[in-house]
Design an enzyme around this catalytic site. Structure first.
Site, PDB file in Angstrom:
ATOM      1  N   LYS A  13      -7.777   5.991   2.178  1.00 61.10           N
ATOM      2  CA  LYS A  13      -7.880   7.170   3.266  1.00 61.10           C
ATOM      3  C   LYS A  13      -7.462   8.262   2.694  1.00 61.10           C
ATOM      4  O   LYS A  13      -8.095   9.345   2.815  1.00 61.10           O
ATOM      5  CB  LYS A  13      -7.375   6.871   4.688  1.00 61.10           C
ATOM      6  N   ARG A  88      -3.719   5.013  15.432  1.00 54.93           N
ATOM      7  CA  ARG A  88      -3.807   3.828  14.906  1.00 54.93           C
ATOM      8  C   ARG A  88      -3.623   2.866  15.899  1.00 54.93           C
ATOM      9  O   ARG A  88      -3.471   1.731  15.914  1.00 54.93           O
ATOM     10  CB  ARG A  88      -2.424   3.663  14.059  1.00 54.93           C
ATOM     11  N   ARG A 123      -0.148   0.097  -6.425  1.00 56.90           N
ATOM     12  CA  ARG A 123       0.165   1.748  -5.980  1.00 56.90           C
ATOM     13  C   ARG A 123       1.305   2.033  -6.290  1.00 56.90           C
ATOM     14  O   ARG A 123       2.434   1.485  -6.251  1.00 56.90           O
ATOM     15  CB  ARG A 123      -0.328   1.810  -4.555  1.00 56.90           C
ATOM     16  N   ARG A 156       6.165   2.113  -3.040  1.00 55.95           N
ATOM     17  CA  ARG A 156       6.827   2.141  -1.732  1.00 55.95           C
ATOM     18  C   ARG A 156       7.248   0.960  -1.196  1.00 55.95           C
ATOM     19  O   ARG A 156       6.509  -0.247  -1.616  1.00 55.95           O
ATOM     20  CB  ARG A 156       5.569   2.764  -0.744  1.00 55.95           C
ATOM     21  N   ARG A 167       1.453  -5.686   7.359  1.00 56.18           N
ATOM     22  CA  ARG A 167       0.731  -4.392   7.855  1.00 56.18           C
ATOM     23  C   ARG A 167      -0.646  -4.770   7.987  1.00 56.18           C
ATOM     24  O   ARG A 167      -1.166  -3.874   8.728  1.00 56.18           O
ATOM     25  CB  ARG A 167       0.888  -3.203   6.807  1.00 56.18           C
TER      26      ARG A 167
END
Ligand code: AMP
Length: 210
Positions: A13, A88, A123, A156, A167
């Site tokens: 996103k 969300r 990531r 992260r 998640r």
């Protein structure tokens, strides 16, 4: 144009939001980035959010709704915006409606869970400016160093594999119902996330024109 980008964490996103932001000259607003910035600055809201983020849980609705209300009141949102990571939950979407905001389009980027897990483990983000990279798909010019500000690239905490699974389950349970919410309003466009970012971008830009 007022847009929402929907999709699982790690569906891409943020990258698509950057492209649209540049193309339409409207701000991309990421609640995740706003919260992380608050955390870095040690604000009260940041401290409140920390335990939720670290555990891969959603920050309470009233906190994020407050953040979005303040942000959308800024002048740069007058000509539209792209929301990345908000809403969300159904109560967050209802809060947006209650603010009198009429969304033009919701772009839902679909990526299977297995791919998300693989992507998120690669990531890396800049510790200083938050820019996002990937060990395989979006390598920095120099390993471990941000192209934009020279900051150190780190993983992260919430991108660690166990947290990613948490998640994803939060996403399926609390965020996925938004597809029907916006589908029923007739403003949902589904984009199948592709292997190459540029191919997803082409589909996203096409969805904006349709
Ligand atoms: P993101 O960078 O969008 O993946 O967001 C990182 C984390 O920030 C999420 O896992 C949540 O803990 C929190 N967060 C961001 N946006 C929201 C939201 N709209 N509602 C609740 N929590 C959020």
């Amino acid at each position: 144009m007022k847009l929402i980008l929907l999709g699982a964490p790690g569906a891409g996103k943020g990258t698509q939001a950057e492209v649209i932001c540049e193309k339409l000259s409207i701000p991309a607003i990421s609640t995740g980035n706003i919260i992380r910035e608050a955390l870095k600055n040690g604000t009260e809201m940041g401290l409140k959010a920390k335990s939720f983020i670290d555990a891969g849980k959603l920050v309470p609705d009233e906190v994020v709704i407050g953040i979005i209300k303040d942000r959308l009141a800024c002048d740069d949102c007058n000509n539209g915006f792209i929301l990345d990571g908000f809403p969300r939950t159904i109560p967050q979407a209802e809060a947006l409606d209650a603010m009198g905001i009429v969304i033009d389009k919701v772009i839902d980027i679909e990526v299977p869970d297995e791919k998300i897990v693989k992507r998120m483990s690669g990531r890396r983000v800049c510790k200083d400016c938050g820019a996002s990279y990937h060990l395989e798909y979006k390598k920095p010019a120099k390993e471990g160093v941000c192209n934009l500000c020279g900051g150190e690239l780190v993983q992260r905490k919430d991108d660690h594999p166990d947290t990613v699974l948490d998640r994803l389950s939060v996403y399926h349970e609390q965020t996925e119902p938004l597809k029907s919410y916006y589908g029923n309003k007739g403003i949902l466009c589904v984009v199948e996330g592709q292997e190459e970012v540029k191919d997803t971008t082409a589909l996203t830009l096409k969805a904006l024109e349709d």
